[in-house]
Scaffold this motif. Structure first.
Motif, PDB file in Angstrom:
ATOM      1  N   LYS A  89     -56.731  76.443 120.723  1.00  0.00           N
ATOM      2  CA  LYS A  89     -56.502  78.330 120.251  1.00  0.00           C
ATOM      3  C   LYS A  89     -55.851  78.822 120.271  1.00  0.00           C
ATOM      4  CE  LYS A  89     -61.120  77.863 121.985  1.00  0.00           C
ATOM      5  NZ  LYS A  89     -62.050  77.772 120.617  1.00  0.00           N
TER       6      LYS A  89
ATOM      7  N   GLU B  30     -54.218  78.335 116.486  1.00  0.00           N
ATOM      8  CA  GLU B  30     -55.281  78.881 115.914  1.00  0.00           C
ATOM      9  C   GLU B  30     -54.555  79.993 115.834  1.00  0.00           C
ATOM     10  OE1 GLU B  30     -59.502  79.929 116.747  1.00  0.00           O
ATOM     11  OE2 GLU B  30     -59.701  77.710 117.429  1.00  0.00           O
TER      12      GLU B  30
ATOM     13  N   ALA C  11     -58.673  71.944 115.282  1.00  0.00           N
ATOM     14  CA  ALA C  11     -57.833  73.927 115.178  1.00  0.00           C
ATOM     15  C   ALA C  11     -57.585  73.776 113.896  1.00  0.00           C
ATOM     16  CB  ALA C  11     -57.398  74.030 116.396  1.00  0.00           C
TER      17      ALA C  11
ATOM     18  N   GLN D 259     -60.752  73.872 111.574  1.00  0.00           N
ATOM     19  CA  GLN D 259     -61.430  75.194 111.730  1.00  0.00           C
ATOM     20  C   GLN D 259     -60.833  76.088 111.109  1.00  0.00           C
ATOM     21  OE1 GLN D 259     -60.775  78.008 113.795  1.00  0.00           O
ATOM     22  NE2 GLN D 259     -62.527  79.055 112.883  1.00  0.00           N
ATOM     23  N   SER D 260     -59.370  76.834 111.182  1.00  0.00           N
ATOM     24  CA  SER D 260     -58.663  77.714 111.087  1.00  0.00           C
ATOM     25  C   SER D 260     -58.401  77.658 109.055  1.00  0.00           C
ATOM     26  CB  SER D 260     -57.591  78.204 111.740  1.00  0.00           C
ATOM     27  OG  SER D 260     -56.298  76.979 111.962  1.00  0.00           O
TER      28      SER D 260
END
Length: 264
Positions: A115, A118, A151, A154-155
């Motif tokens: 997290k 990100e 991450a 995804q980001s």
């Protein structure tokens, strides 16, 4: 021509909105996905030879590439790709954000790295201390690196964060490497209000932040943090879990650096 430097990359579908991305290591203009990433590209995303894809080198550059072929070895296989052109470039952000991360029980440390990656944290320093419940395992760093990669997939970040070896907090603080940085520690008390914090962030070249483990900081650890110059930030009027505190402080720092236009 693409600079033939060995580099770690992410590969993604051309649809960046929700598209899947993959890391691979290669030299020159062509390279192979790992078996795991090749499986995901072919069997999960159902991509085909000739399809255009994106490569990200983890150092600020994104390239358009072509899925060339599958090389099989028994039941396993790898996908070969070729770089076509540079499509996107990103500057390293300023100020640099470094998170001194408590090693927590279960998979909470991995979750925090995922997290916080990100959110833009660029360096992670996992630590254990007097009141830590968990201690570093042999495979901690590979697990954290894997989460950071997930991450980035995804980001869409273009820079891979650096993950340092675990440290014992007291030993680390005795030879603290970022003494000229803006240093923040999350807790119940506060030495900064929001206006003070914004002013300090505007002046900072590097921001280092830390929050405690499940058992909190021991008094000598708190004394050392104070001596080094860590400024206390009150994150809530309530007692937060260790993972909540770290993510909250990472979010505050990320939001303020962006809102103040300090994104590199």
């Amino acid at each position: 021509m693409f600079d033939p430097i060995k580099t770690y990359c992410i590969i993604s579908s051309m649809n960046l909105q929700g598209g899947n991305r993959f890391f691979f290591e290669f030299s020159g203009e062509e390279g192979f996905l790992s078996e795991e990433e090749s499986f995901h590209l072919v069997k999960v995303l159902r991509k085909h030879q000739g399809d255009k894809i994106l490569l990200i080198n983890g150092k600020g550059k994104e390239f358009e590439a072509k899925y060339k072929e599958i090389i099989k070895n028994g039941k396993s296989f790898k996908v070969k790709v070729k770089i076509l052109r540079l499509t996107r470039e990103e500057k390293q952000r300023a100020p640099k954000i470094i998170g001194i991360l408590p090693i927590l029980k279960g998979d909470k440390t991995e979750w925090l790295v995922e997290k916080s990656t990100e959110l833009g944290v660029e360096v992670f320093v996992p630590f254990y201390s007097t009141f830590s419940v968990a201690k570093p395992s042999k495979n901690l760093i590979p697990r954290l690196i894997n989460k950071a990669k997930q991450a980035l997939k995804q980001s869409g970040r273009l820079f891979m964060p650096e993950i340092l070896s675990p440290v014992e907090l007291n030993t680390f603080l005795k030879d603290f490497p970022w003494r000229d940085s803006l240093k923040l520690v999350g807790g119940l008390g506060s030495s900064l209000n929001i206006e003070n914090l914004k002013t300090e962030i505007k002046k900072a070249h590097t921001i280092v932040f830390i929050t405690g483990p499940e058992g909190g900081f021991e008094k000598t650890e708190e004394d050392m943090l104070n001596e080094i110059g860590f400024l206390r930030i009150c994150l809530s009027p309530y007692i937060l879990r260790a993972e909540t505190a770290f993510l909250a402080l990472a979010s505050i720092i990320g939001f303020l650096t962006l809102s103040l236009g300090l994104k590199g």
